[in-house]
Scaffold this active site. Structure first.
Site, PDB file in Angstrom:
ATOM      1  N   ASP A  80       0.851  -1.176   0.000  1.00  0.00           N
ATOM      2  CA  ASP A  80       0.000   0.000   0.000  1.00  0.00           C
ATOM      3  C   ASP A  80       0.894   1.236   0.000  1.00  0.00           C
ATOM      4  OD1 ASP A  80      -2.180  -1.592   0.078  1.00  0.00           O
ATOM      5  OD2 ASP A  80      -2.728  -1.187   2.154  1.00  0.00           O
TER       6      ASP A  80
ATOM      7  N   ASP B 181     -14.078  -6.787  -3.764  1.00  0.00           N
ATOM      8  CA  ASP B 181     -14.159  -6.975  -2.312  1.00  0.00           C
ATOM      9  C   ASP B 181     -15.606  -7.356  -2.033  1.00  0.00           C
ATOM     10  OD1 ASP B 181     -11.576  -5.954  -2.202  1.00  0.00           O
ATOM     11  OD2 ASP B 181     -12.242  -3.916  -1.738  1.00  0.00           O
TER      12      ASP B 181
END
Lengths: 266, 251
Positions: free
Chosen positions: B11, B130
């Site tokens: 990230d 997701d």
């Protein structure tokens, strides 16, 4: 000087980046005095001349990698790389439009085709019904979804030395005769033999390289490495001064850099 | 046989990695290029860089980071986060990304998948989904699981593949962060109906969890962040152990 054939066939940035890394490591490995060391102006727009991550200045000059479609420059180059991504018949047309389809087979220095570049060096491709340059005596087929493998063939797969081809009528599906076609997991296979081509110097059978493709060159006498994805196919080919990789050495980690260094050292 | 892939995920915010990193020997643990190079040298098969910057400046910095990653790292890498137009994808391709992943923007505008795939090929487009179980059905979410949608996982994944996505990155929001393993039956059911490779993400707590999703779950690849960043499961050990379990991996 290393010439990358510029015929508008897709992204050459990763090939450029990988060549630069390979030149860096070659330069570090060799006697510095044997190498050219000029601080030439770098061509605008392309990062040919970036510094190595070690902070050491590049010993090769930036202008030793040239992106060109000029036949005189290609003829004079020490090494020629034919990259390519996209669709084969479109790429072949682009090569013909640049007047290079007849020219490239006449080159005499080491030439390396990568991915679509490799396919264009075969006789023909099923993709768009392309008639190709015919340097290698084989044709390019589409993977058969019925074989149960996912298409495109994407990811890391292993290289094996080609077995002698059994004699068979032309046009028949190649017989799975090489190591790598069996049921045993690749990882459990004995990995003692080296792949014999100078392109793979120092690399044993079972070495993994990175593939992304839906079409493959069939096995033929010019095959120097075999891989298996539902069918055995030519992962790499060589004939005289011509070399070709269906996989992407520029994305194949340390192994890929070894292959590029081997090519640059031919 | 294609090897099963192990993919660390980084990230990135304003050009730097943000998750806790517990590596020794790195000059700067926040440097996303250096960390990626470390993973590549350790045997990672691919890398994923996710841009979690919210600002315009952050996006620009991310694009510059992608160029540096492409110059320094010798394995394929995917970039994602905030890609909502073909131009966004084009900028990242030009910077040297091998693939891009789309998530929220594709749910809001499914035609984005067709547009990017038509221009750059299916191998360039990863659909990230997701999802969590709502009333017995797997439903896609956006914004890191905070926003519900009316997209059912299986039909959305199939539609995305039909539209040209070349890979599915599926994260169960019910498992992400739990370290309790992956929902292997769901992954296996997806593998049975999708023609494209599947990357499993979220939930790994140990080597066996990853082994399970690559075998029982029929996933083609496993993506993880914290178990790698913490140094808890080093990639070389993970791959050695998977190899011992007869899972084909690149050693």
């Amino acid at each position: 000087m290393i010439a990358i054939v510029d015929y508008g066939a897709g992204n050459i940035r990763s090939v450029l980046n990988a060549l630069r890394r390979s030149l860096d490591s070659l330069a570090l490995a060799r006697d510095d005095n044997s190498l050219i060391s000029t601080e030439a102006a770098r061509p605008s727009g392309e990062p040919f001349g970036m510094r190595s991550p070690t902070g050491r200045a590049q010993i090769f000059s930036p202008e030793e990698i040239v992106l060109t479609a000029d036949t005189a420059v290609l003829r004079a180059a020490d090494k020629v790389i034919l990259p390519g991504v996209g669709e084969a018949s479109t790429a072949m047309k682009a090569l013909s439009d640049c007047g290079l389809a007849e020219f490239i087979p006449t080159l005499t220095q080491p030439v390396l085709g990568i991915c679509i570049g490799a396919q264009l060096m075969c006789r023909s491709s099923e993709e768009g019904g392309a008639r190709c340059m015919g340097i290698f005596s084989t044709d390019v087929r589409r993977f058969d979804a019925a074989a149960g493998e996912k298409i495109p063939h994407m990811g890391w797969n292993s290289l094996f030395a080609p077995a002698p081809l059994p004699s068979r009528p032309t046009g028949e599906t190649p017989v799975s005769s090489c190591p790598g076609a069996g049921e045993a997991p690749m990882s459990s296979r004995a990995q003692s033999r080296d792949l014999s081509s100078p392109l793979f110097k120092g690399l044993p059978e079972g070495t993994y390289v990175y593939f992304v493709h839906s079409f493959y060159p069939e096995l033929c006498p010019d095959t120097i490495a075999v891989s298996h994805h539902g069918v055995d196919f030519s992962a790499a080919l060589a004939k005289d001064n011509f070399f070709a990789c269906q996989f992407h050495p520029e994305k194949s980690g340390a192994v890929g850099e070894t292959i590029l260094r081997n090519f640059l050292s031919l | 046989m294609v090897a099963k892939r192990i993919i660390p995920c980084l990230d990135v915010k304003d050009g730097r990695t943000v998750k806790g990193v517990n590596f020794v020997g790195l000059r700067d643990v926040g440097d996303a290029v250096q960390l990626g190079a470390r993973y590549a040298a350790e045997g990672a098969d691919e890398l994923v860089y996710l841009d979690i910057s919210a600002s315009v400046e952050g996006r620009k910095t991310f694009c510059e980071l992608v160029s540096r990653v492409a110059a320094e790292i010798n394995i394929p890498f995917t970039v994602g986060g905030g890609i909502s137009t073909v131009d966004d994808a084009a900028r990242l391709l030009d910077a040297g990304a091998d693939k891009i992943s789309v998530n929220t923007a594709a749910i809001n505008n499914p035609g984005l998948i067709d547009a990017i795939a038509a221009k750059y090929g299916s191998q360039f487009v990863v659909i990230a989904i997701d999802a969590r179980v709502v009333d017995g059905r797997w439903m896609a979410t956006t914004h890191g699981g905070r926003t519900a949608t009316d997209r059912e996982l299986f039909s959305w994944a199939k539609e995305a593949a039909d539209r040209g996505a070349g890979e599915l990155l599926f994260t169960s929001m019910d498992h992400d962060g739990t370290r309790d393993g992956y929902p292997c039956e769901t992954y296996a059911a997806l593998a049975d109906v999708l023609p494209i490779p599947i990357i499993a993400s979220g939930g790994a707590g140990c080597v066996q969890d990853i082994a399970d999703v690559l075998t029982v779950g029929k996933a083609d690849a496993a993506l993880a962040a914290s178990i790698f960043h913490s140094g808890e499961i080093p990639i070389p050990r993970l791959k050695q152990e998977l190899n011992k379990l007869n899972i084909p991996v690149r050693l």
